[in-house]
Design a protein around this motif. Structure first.
Motif, mmCIF file in Angstrom:
data_model
loop_
_atom_site.group_PDB
_atom_site.id
_atom_site.type_symbol
_atom_site.label_atom_id
_atom_site.label_comp_id
_atom_site.label_asym_id
_atom_site.label_seq_id
_atom_site.Cartn_x
_atom_site.Cartn_y
_atom_site.Cartn_z
ATOM 1 N N ILE A 1 0.822 -1.210 0.000
ATOM 2 C CA ILE A 1 0.000 0.000 0.000
ATOM 3 C C ILE A 1 0.859 1.263 0.000
ATOM 4 C CG2 ILE A 1 -1.725 1.325 1.277
ATOM 5 C CD1 ILE A 1 -2.888 -1.248 2.292
ATOM 6 N N ALA A 2 1.877 1.310 0.847
ATOM 7 C CA ALA A 2 2.706 2.513 0.949
ATOM 8 C C ALA A 2 3.378 2.830 -0.383
ATOM 9 C CB ALA A 2 3.745 2.339 2.049
ATOM 10 N N ALA A 3 3.934 1.806 -1.032
ATOM 11 C CA ALA A 3 4.581 2.036 -2.329
ATOM 12 C C ALA A 3 3.575 2.508 -3.369
ATOM 13 C CB ALA A 3 5.275 0.755 -2.794
ATOM 14 N N TYR A 4 2.368 1.977 -3.322
ATOM 15 C CA TYR A 4 1.332 2.374 -4.278
ATOM 16 C C TYR A 4 0.931 3.842 -4.062
ATOM 17 C CZ TYR A 4 -2.960 2.095 -7.066
ATOM 18 O OH TYR A 4 -3.929 2.306 -8.014
ATOM 19 N N LEU A 5 0.817 4.261 -2.810
ATOM 20 C CA LEU A 5 0.430 5.643 -2.525
ATOM 21 C C LEU A 5 1.487 6.638 -2.985
ATOM 22 C CD1 LEU A 5 -1.129 5.346 1.061
ATOM 23 C CD2 LEU A 5 -2.313 5.451 -1.131
ATOM 24 N N ARG A 6 2.751 6.212 -2.986
ATOM 25 C CA ARG A 6 3.824 7.126 -3.385
ATOM 26 C C ARG A 6 3.776 7.471 -4.866
ATOM 27 N NH1 ARG A 6 6.826 3.648 0.204
ATOM 28 N NH2 ARG A 6 7.378 4.771 2.124
ATOM 29 N N VAL A 7 3.239 6.579 -5.685
ATOM 30 C CA VAL A 7 3.273 6.796 -7.141
ATOM 31 C C VAL A 7 1.881 7.013 -7.732
ATOM 32 C CG1 VAL A 7 5.408 5.497 -7.421
ATOM 33 C CG2 VAL A 7 3.229 4.304 -7.581
ATOM 34 N N ASN A 8 0.832 6.950 -6.906
ATOM 35 C CA ASN A 8 -0.526 7.135 -7.398
ATOM 36 C C ASN A 8 -1.248 8.191 -6.569
ATOM 37 O OD1 ASN A 8 -1.143 4.790 -9.503
ATOM 38 N ND2 ASN A 8 0.072 3.894 -7.841
ATOM 39 N N CYS B 1 1.763 4.806 6.180
ATOM 40 C CA CYS B 1 0.992 5.570 5.194
ATOM 41 C C CYS B 1 0.477 6.905 5.690
ATOM 42 C CB CYS B 1 -0.197 4.730 4.700
ATOM 43 S SG CYS B 1 0.274 3.143 3.973
ATOM 44 N N ARG B 2 0.638 7.211 6.952
ATOM 45 C CA ARG B 2 -0.010 8.411 7.475
ATOM 46 C C ARG B 2 0.594 9.703 6.933
ATOM 47 N NH1 ARG B 2 2.021 8.010 13.783
ATOM 48 N NH2 ARG B 2 4.278 8.104 13.392
ATOM 49 N N ASP B 3 1.816 9.653 6.387
ATOM 50 C CA ASP B 3 2.466 10.858 5.868
ATOM 51 C C ASP B 3 2.531 10.880 4.347
ATOM 52 O OD1 ASP B 3 2.999 11.802 8.467
ATOM 53 O OD2 ASP B 3 4.818 10.582 8.586
ATOM 54 N N LEU B 4 1.707 10.069 3.689
ATOM 55 C CA LEU B 4 1.784 9.963 2.232
ATOM 56 C C LEU B 4 0.650 10.695 1.522
ATOM 57 C CD1 LEU B 4 2.923 6.238 1.863
ATOM 58 C CD2 LEU B 4 4.305 8.320 1.852
ATOM 59 N N GLY B 5 -0.079 11.544 2.231
ATOM 60 C CA GLY B 5 -1.059 12.420 1.590
ATOM 61 C C GLY B 5 -2.487 11.930 1.592
ATOM 62 N N ALA B 6 -2.721 10.649 1.839
ATOM 63 C CA ALA B 6 -4.084 10.114 1.832
ATOM 64 C C ALA B 6 -4.656 10.121 3.244
ATOM 65 C CB ALA B 6 -4.098 8.699 1.264
ATOM 66 N N GLN B 7 -5.965 10.359 3.351
ATOM 67 C CA GLN B 7 -6.638 10.221 4.640
ATOM 68 C C GLN B 7 -6.919 8.743 4.889
ATOM 69 O OE1 GLN B 7 -9.847 12.992 5.633
ATOM 70 N NE2 GLN B 7 -9.406 14.109 3.749
#
Length: 259
Positions: free
Chosen positions: A198-205, A229-235
């Motif tokens: 999930i974290a890797a996916y959030l970084r590029v999407n 994931c809390r610092d990757l921009g998604a709620q």
């Protein structure tokens, strides 16, 4: 062009909306003073300035401009009412401290203080309708992924599809027990990877929401998602599986502040 502008300028739109709410409140006060033919005095000028400042602070403090996607209307009205009661309470304190309540028309103040929250709520409803219209045109859409492709994850996805006016589109699922070649459920949403991806996916999407729909026994996985994931921009939202209590005819009670 409009779809990207709505999203990229969302913070600017929120600031304008905040400012318009404050102007609506003091504009309504001016209208009432003129309607009841009350002589304008420096007291009303100061009241307008103080009210504007209080509304700027209180409306932001009570989070009136958070994302209300999927929330019921009455909850938003309760937040507006709480913020407005705070403003009126501070104004009454100001009148009491400086002993200047005699300078204001009681009829004007009562009408203003009782109707203003309704006007604010109506303005928020209008904005909601406009946003819903744009979402119906495929604009201002937010994207979400769901951690967990089990029954709880399926139920979450179906619920989001059942409220298209919220403008939230499920991109896919992450799950450790289902292979990528399989199709999770009947929603025709792809399996995007394992929970650890999930974290890797959030970084590029460009993802706005992450819904954690895992059983509560998967405590380590839940905290891993929150930590990474809390610092990757998604709620990030945790979907508790409270429906299981209905199977046993149980009810939820509170012990102090604990459910």
């Amino acid at each position: 062009m409009l779809s990207t502008n709505l999203r990229e300028q969302s913070s600017f739109i929120v600031r304008c909306f905040h400012l318009l709410d404050c102007l609506l409140v003091i504009g309504y006060l001016w209208l009432l003073v003129a309607w009841y033919r009350v002589p304008w005095s420096p007291y009303y000028t100061r009241l307008e300035i103080i009210t504007f400042v209080l509304c700027l602070v209180a409306f932001q403090s009570f989070q009136l401009y958070r994302s209300w996607r999927g929330w019921r209307f009455y909850i938003e009205f309760l937040y507006i009412l709480r913020a407005w009661i705070t403003v009126v309470g501070l104004l009454l304190f100001y009148f009491f401290i400086f002993k200047i309540s005699h300078a204001y028309s009681r009829v004007v103040f009562i009408a203003w203080s009782t109707v203003s929250p309704l006007l604010l709520f109506v303005s928020h409803l209008v904005v909601r309708r406009l946003l819903r219209f744009f979402r119906a045109q495929g604009r201002n859409i937010r994207h979400a992924v769901i951690a967990g492709a089990g029954e709880l994850g399926m139920r979450t996805a179906r619920q989001l599809e059942a409220i298209p006016w919220a403008g939230i589109e499920v991109v896919g699922f992450f799950d450790d027990k289902i292979e990528l070649a399989e199709n999770p459920g009947d929603l025709h949403k792809p399996l995007l990877g394992k929970i650890s991806d999930i974290a890797a996916y959030l970084r590029v999407n460009d993802i706005d929401y992450v819904y954690i729909a895992l059983p509560m026994r998967a405590e380590r996985k839940i905290f891993k998602i929150l930590r990474e994931c809390r610092d990757l921009g998604a709620q990030i939202f945790l979907v508790p599986d409270l429906y299981i209590y209905g199977l046993h005819h149980a009810e939820i009670q509170s012990l102090g502040n604990m459910l």
